[in-house]
Write an enzyme that holds these catalytic residues in place. Structure first.
Site, PDB file in Angstrom:
ATOM      1  N   SER A 143       0.859  -1.194   0.000  1.00 46.50           N
ATOM      2  CA  SER A 143       0.000   0.000   0.000  1.00 46.50           C
ATOM      3  C   SER A 143       0.893   1.241   0.000  1.00 46.50           C
ATOM      4  O   SER A 143       2.121   1.145   0.179  1.00 46.50           O
ATOM      5  CB  SER A 143      -0.870   0.001   1.260  1.00 46.50           C
ATOM      6  OG  SER A 143      -0.043   0.169   2.404  1.00 46.50           O
ATOM      7  N   ASP A 170      -1.106  -1.557  -4.053  1.00 53.14           N
ATOM      8  CA  ASP A 170      -2.470  -1.671  -3.530  1.00 53.14           C
ATOM      9  C   ASP A 170      -3.040  -0.259  -3.329  1.00 53.14           C
ATOM     10  O   ASP A 170      -2.386   0.595  -2.717  1.00 53.14           O
ATOM     11  CB  ASP A 170      -2.390  -2.427  -2.188  1.00 53.14           C
ATOM     12  CG  ASP A 170      -3.741  -2.876  -1.685  1.00 53.14           C
ATOM     13  OD1 ASP A 170      -4.675  -3.020  -2.484  1.00 53.14           O
ATOM     14  OD2 ASP A 170      -3.855  -3.121  -0.449  1.00 53.14           O
ATOM     15  N   HIS A 208     -11.632  -7.326  -2.482  1.00 49.11           N
ATOM     16  CA  HIS A 208     -10.871  -6.685  -1.400  1.00 49.11           C
ATOM     17  C   HIS A 208     -11.529  -7.040  -0.074  1.00 49.11           C
ATOM     18  O   HIS A 208     -12.638  -7.579  -0.039  1.00 49.11           O
ATOM     19  CB  HIS A 208     -10.887  -5.161  -1.576  1.00 49.11           C
ATOM     20  CG  HIS A 208      -9.899  -4.688  -2.593  1.00 49.11           C
ATOM     21  ND1 HIS A 208      -8.819  -3.904  -2.274  1.00 49.11           N
ATOM     22  CD2 HIS A 208      -9.834  -4.910  -3.923  1.00 49.11           C
ATOM     23  CE1 HIS A 208      -8.127  -3.663  -3.372  1.00 49.11           C
ATOM     24  NE2 HIS A 208      -8.729  -4.259  -4.393  1.00 49.11           N
ATOM     25  N   GLY A 209     -10.840  -6.695   1.012  1.00 52.57           N
ATOM     26  CA  GLY A 209     -11.417  -6.928   2.343  1.00 52.57           C
ATOM     27  C   GLY A 209     -11.784  -8.385   2.550  1.00 52.57           C
ATOM     28  O   GLY A 209     -12.820  -8.701   3.118  1.00 52.57           O
ATOM     29  N   SER A 210     -10.905  -9.291   2.091  1.00 57.26           N
ATOM     30  CA  SER A 210     -11.271 -10.714   2.067  1.00 57.26           C
ATOM     31  C   SER A 210     -10.621 -11.555   3.149  1.00 57.26           C
ATOM     32  O   SER A 210     -10.547 -12.775   3.026  1.00 57.26           O
ATOM     33  CB  SER A 210     -10.959 -11.305   0.695  1.00 57.26           C
ATOM     34  OG  SER A 210     -11.885 -10.798  -0.237  1.00 57.26           O
ATOM     35  N   ASP A 242      -4.908  -9.016   4.112  1.00 53.11           N
ATOM     36  CA  ASP A 242      -3.910  -8.339   4.947  1.00 53.11           C
ATOM     37  C   ASP A 242      -4.198  -8.612   6.423  1.00 53.11           C
ATOM     38  O   ASP A 242      -3.335  -9.060   7.183  1.00 53.11           O
ATOM     39  CB  ASP A 242      -3.948  -6.827   4.656  1.00 53.11           C
ATOM     40  CG  ASP A 242      -2.835  -6.069   5.346  1.00 53.11           C
ATOM     41  OD1 ASP A 242      -2.045  -6.695   6.077  1.00 53.11           O
ATOM     42  OD2 ASP A 242      -2.745  -4.833   5.176  1.00 53.11           O
TER      43      ASP A 242
END
Ligand code: G3H
Ligand code: 13P
Ligand code: ZN
Length: 340
Positions: free
Chosen positions: A50, A83, A223-225, A268
């Protein structure tokens, strides 16, 4: 093997019908954990940084750690991806540094918080596609804004208006030419995604399926997985942490996504939880220790375990040796000939 373009890894995943985890890194130990997991499972892999990670580690450190990873694990196709790039300038600096893939997240304004307009998103993403493809670099775009449905994220009263609109997604891909598309279906970043196990009301897999039907050739990104496993929450709390009860994205929902066009799965938080739990355990059980290796090694091992489990669940395991790396120069030619 040199760092590979993400487009190649996602095209191969689509052929093989599997997904590829994209794991965030900030330091040496996280890169080692992912590469060891990739070697153990024979997986191609996406490593992503990121803007915060680039600032924390310094671009030059990060890039050279990744070059070292490619040298030490020559049998693993590995992508270096940016990212949530917040502007064409951020994407350009990553491309100049040697990233083989960038995300232009034009769903938000450059502050990374304010939702943008469709027109802004198309314009900035298109600009990045032109710039990146001229150098063979892959581009991920995003349409819709991440965020939970329960917490009424987004401006709409129904809590759903921030999700991806399938017709708009189709238009967006046509207008921008992105290689991969991140969609919003109710997931959010971090540990607190859902207050109970998600249902079709809070995690809109039906929306994902509709988008895939309209865009069968586009590589979808979730995302956010992170799954935020209870075992990892428990370890942290057992050793003095204070996590509130929470639910992540169940692996079976991700697998359903993979059967419906998801090729890249961003993780993450699960790595962060594993690392923190392992460090807390050493601090509580061996308060006399002060050699950083005494806690960084268990932390690295704990992250390796979680990444290994994800690589296996996503289906990328066993696919590392199926292809030789394409160079960015080769990709540049492919993009140019696809245009003509
Ligand atoms: O986008 C979210 C990732 O988990 C990266 O987080 O911006 O704190 O490095 P970060
Ligand atoms: P998690 O917070 O669920 O791990 O998501 C990470 C992510 O989407 C990075 O872009
Ligand atoms: Zn994300």
């Amino acid at each position: 093997m040199p760092l590979v373009p993400m487009r190649q890894v996602l095209d191969e995943a689509a052929k093989g019908g599997y997904g590829v985890g994209a794991f965030n890194v900030n330091n040496l130990e996280q890169i080692q954990a992912i590469m060891d997991a990739a070697r153990a499972t024979k997986s191609p892999v996406i490593i992503q940084a990121s803007r915060g990670a680039r600032k924390y580690a310094n671009d030059i450190f990060l890039y050279h750690l990744m070059v070292a990873a490619a040298e030490i694990y020559p049998e693993i196709p590995v992508v270096l991806h940016l990212d949530h790039g917040n502007s064409p300038e951020t994407c350009k600096s990553a491309i100049d540094m040697g990233f083989t893939s960038v995300m232009m997240d034009g769903s938000l304004m450059p502050d990374g918080k304010t939702p943008s307009t469709f027109e802004y998103n198309v314009k900035t993403t298109r600009e990045v596609v032109e710039m990146a493809h001229a150098k063979g670099v892959t581009v991920e775009g995003e349409i819709g804004c991440l965020g939970g449905i329960e917490d009424g994220h987004g401006a709409g009263l129904d809590g759903l208006s921030h999700l991806t609109d399938p017709a708009q997604a189709e238009e967006f891909v046509k207008l921008t030419g992105v290689d991969a598309l991140a969609i919003a279906i109710g997931t959010s970043h971090g540990a607190y995604k859902f207050t109970s196990k998600p249902t079709g009301e809070t995690l809109k897999m039906d929306r994902l399926i509709e988008i895939h039907k309209r865009l069968p050739k586009t590589h979808l990104v979730m995302h956010g997985s992170s799954s935020v496993p209870k075992e990892l929450q428990d370890i942290i709390n057992q050793y003095g942490g204070k996590l509130k009860p929470t639910w992540g994205v169940p692996l079976e929902e991700i697998q359903k996504g993979i059967r419906n066009g998801v090729r890249k799965i961003n993780v993450d938080t699960d790595s962060r939880l594993a690392i923190t739990g392992a460090i807390r355990k050493v601090f509580m059980e061996k308060p006399e220790e002060f050699d950083p290796r005494s806690y960084l090694k268990p932390a690295r091992d704990a992250m390796q375990q979680v990444v290994t489990a994800r690589m296996t669940a996503f289906g990328q395991a066993g696919h590392a040796s199926e292809y030789a790396a394409l160079s960015l120069a080769e990709m540049t030619k492919r993009y140019a000939s696809a245009k003509n």
